[in-house]
Design a protein around this motif. Structure first.
Motif, short mmCIF file in Angstrom:
data_model
loop_
_atom_site.label_atom_id
_atom_site.label_comp_id
_atom_site.label_asym_id
_atom_site.label_seq_id
_atom_site.Cartn_x
_atom_site.Cartn_y
_atom_site.Cartn_z
N LYS A 1 34.39 43.31 43.44
CA LYS A 1 33.62 44.13 44.48
C LYS A 1 34.44 43.65 46.11
CE LYS A 1 29.18 44.65 46.70
NZ LYS A 1 27.59 44.19 46.78
N LEU A 2 34.67 42.55 45.98
CA LEU A 2 35.32 42.07 47.09
C LEU A 2 36.85 42.83 47.42
CD1 LEU A 2 34.48 38.27 47.34
CD2 LEU A 2 33.65 40.08 48.83
N ALA A 3 37.43 42.88 46.46
CA ALA A 3 38.83 43.40 46.39
C ALA A 3 38.53 44.98 46.85
CB ALA A 3 39.50 43.17 45.08
N GLU A 4 37.54 45.60 46.14
CA GLU A 4 37.41 46.81 46.44
C GLU A 4 37.07 47.48 47.73
OE1 GLU A 4 34.55 48.11 43.49
OE2 GLU A 4 35.90 48.17 41.81
N GLU A 5 36.28 46.51 48.23
CA GLU A 5 35.99 46.72 49.84
C GLU A 5 37.17 46.56 50.57
OE1 GLU A 5 33.10 43.54 50.50
OE2 GLU A 5 31.37 44.64 49.35
N LYS A 6 38.18 45.72 50.26
CA LYS A 6 39.36 45.69 50.88
C LYS A 6 40.40 46.73 50.69
CE LYS A 6 38.90 40.69 51.58
NZ LYS A 6 37.68 40.44 51.11
N GLY A 7 40.07 47.48 49.70
CA GLY A 7 40.79 48.59 49.12
C GLY A 7 42.12 47.89 48.17
N ARG A 8 41.60 47.12 47.53
CA ARG A 8 42.61 46.34 46.52
C ARG A 8 41.88 46.52 45.00
NH1 ARG A 8 44.03 41.39 46.25
NH2 ARG A 8 46.26 41.77 45.88
N LYS A 9 43.07 46.37 44.02
CA LYS A 9 42.40 45.94 42.75
C LYS A 9 43.03 44.66 42.36
CE LYS A 9 42.01 50.58 41.41
NZ LYS A 9 42.60 51.76 40.23
N VAL A 10 42.30 43.85 41.37
CA VAL A 10 42.84 42.71 41.00
C VAL A 10 42.39 42.51 39.35
CG1 VAL A 10 42.17 40.09 41.20
CG2 VAL A 10 42.08 41.48 43.31
N LYS A 11 43.35 41.92 38.70
CA LYS A 11 43.27 41.81 37.32
C LYS A 11 42.67 40.57 37.13
CE LYS A 11 47.05 45.10 36.12
NZ LYS A 11 48.22 45.23 35.44
N PHE A 12 42.46 40.28 35.74
CA PHE A 12 41.68 38.89 35.62
C PHE A 12 42.18 37.89 34.49
CE2 PHE A 12 38.83 41.74 37.77
CZ PHE A 12 38.44 40.86 38.83
N GLY A 13 42.29 36.76 34.35
CA GLY A 13 42.68 35.86 33.44
C GLY A 13 41.69 34.83 33.16
N ILE A 14 41.66 34.20 31.88
CA ILE A 14 41.08 33.17 31.69
C ILE A 14 41.66 31.84 30.98
CG2 ILE A 14 40.25 33.78 29.34
CD1 ILE A 14 37.46 33.08 30.34
N ARG A 15 41.34 30.76 31.15
CA ARG A 15 42.04 29.38 30.64
C ARG A 15 41.21 28.93 29.54
NH1 ARG A 15 44.43 26.21 28.49
NH2 ARG A 15 45.29 24.09 29.39
N PHE A 16 41.59 28.93 28.30
CA PHE A 16 40.89 28.35 27.21
C PHE A 16 41.70 27.26 26.46
CE2 PHE A 16 36.97 31.39 27.20
CZ PHE A 16 36.09 30.30 26.69
N HIS A 17 41.38 26.34 25.83
CA HIS A 17 41.98 25.76 24.49
C HIS A 17 41.53 26.50 23.18
CE1 HIS A 17 43.21 22.31 27.02
NE2 HIS A 17 41.58 22.31 27.46
#
Length: 351
Positions: free
Chosen positions: A211-227
């Motif tokens: 949501k914050l990225a969209e308000e700035k006109g940007r797109k963000v991808k997502f990653g996660i850290r697991f064992h």
């Protein structure tokens, strides 16, 4: 689905909380792990940073000629070098490696360690510095000359004379669970990273950053850290999980608790609490185990199960927006093969 592995630059072991089964860091061992990553079909590997780790830039640079396709997710700590020098280092690595560098923006959560490196800023001030740092860093790749005057940085006629292979610049990754982290991630980075919390909590974090990225006109991808602890059968996987912490007694847990008392990282405090407050029932969700956080900092949770169970859990995170999984297992060389041989076919992950 992108799957990364982990280079254990602070050492490796068969067990946690003990020197039994310990493997010292040698370049020969790190070469073996890196070449396994490169040959087995992983997309890349994370190199951690911190006082206990061998320097991530030096290690990664030494592995360029020994690998062909894997990418190196290397840490940058704003405040320990200038954005211009960091941009030049990233560009050089990217050019030499043929476009195989990714940058992990790390704030550090241990004020004592940071003070030893000459950085004396509060948690919120480190994020203010990071915001300035990334503003300049990105401008260096986009503008012929950069002038910037902030609270922490004063850049005059900054320039980058060489272009990286990846345009406009090598991708940026950043993690953190504070409002400051969400703001910086939404403003600057390509990937927001989170640790392995329950899927409903991760979903909330993703939605905030998106949501914050969209308000700035940007797109963000997502990653996660697991064992990950994957075996042919569920029974074998849980046996391996319990074997990993068989030396973790009350003394080890108390040392872990004491160590993290000085940390000011929201993410680390949340991860540590997840393990230490669930000692009697470490399976915090079906197939999600918090046992690793009893004895180490950083990511403290693991996927545990047979290949289909682990894949099913991973897909739950994929459904909410995670497309990159940064995995690890003890010991890292053998577990890199285990995961590739058992899990990749179920995920349709090809070399």
């Amino acid at each position: 689905m992108n799957i990364f592995w982990f280079l254990p630059t602070a050492g490796d072991s068969r067990y946690l909380g003990t020197t039994v089964g310990k493997r010292e860091v040698t370049i020969e061992y790190l070469q073996q792990v890196a070449q396994a990553v490169d040959q087995l079909g992983y997309d890349g590997a994370l190199l951690p940073t911190g006082r206990e780790c061998e320097d991530s830039w030096v290690v990664a640079s030494s592995l360029i000629p020994l690998t062909q396709r894997m990418k190196f997710l290397i840490a940058i700590r704003p405040g320990l070098n200038s954005p211009a020098i960091a941009a030049r280092m990233a560009t050089t690595f990217d050019r030499i490696s043929g476009g195989r560098v990714l940058l992990n923006i790390v704030q550090g959560g241990n004020p004592v360690e940071l003070a030893g490196e000459g950085l004396h800023l509060s948690h919120s001030d480190r994020y203010k510095l990071t915001n300035e740092f990334l503003t300049v860093w990105r401008k260096l790749f986009l503008e012929e000359s950069v002038n910037f005057k902030g609270e922490y940085l004063d850049i005059r006629n900054g320039k980058l004379d060489h272009e990286p292979n990846q345009k406009p610049h090598p991708p940026l990754y950043l993690g953190g669970t504070s409002d400051s982290a969400y703001e910086v991630a939404s403003e600057h980075v390509d990937y927001y990273l989170t640790w392995g919390e329950p899927v409903e909590i991760v979903k909330e974090r993703i939605e905030k950053v998106r949501k914050l990225a969209e308000e700035k006109g940007r797109k963000v991808k997502f990653g996660i850290r697991f064992h990950v602890i994957v075996r042919q059968t569920e029974e074998e996987a849980w046996k391996a999980a319990n074997e990993l912490i068989k030396y973790v007694d009350d003394d080890v847990i108390e040392k872990t608790r004491e160590k993290f008392k000085v940390f000011d990282s929201n993410a680390q405090n949340t991860m540590t609490s997840t393990s230490l407050t669930n000692k009697s029932s470490l399976e915090i969700r079906p197939g999600i185990w918090a046992g690793i956080g009893l004895a180490r900092e950083g990511a403290g949770t693991a996927f545990v199960g047979n290949p289909h169970q682990v894949a099913e859990n991973m897909r739950k995170y994929e459904e909410i927006g995670i497309d990159t999984f940064i995995l690890s297992g003890y010991p890292h060389l053998e577990e890199a093969y285990n995961v590739a041989e058992l899990l990749f076919p179920v995920l349709n992950k090809k070399k």
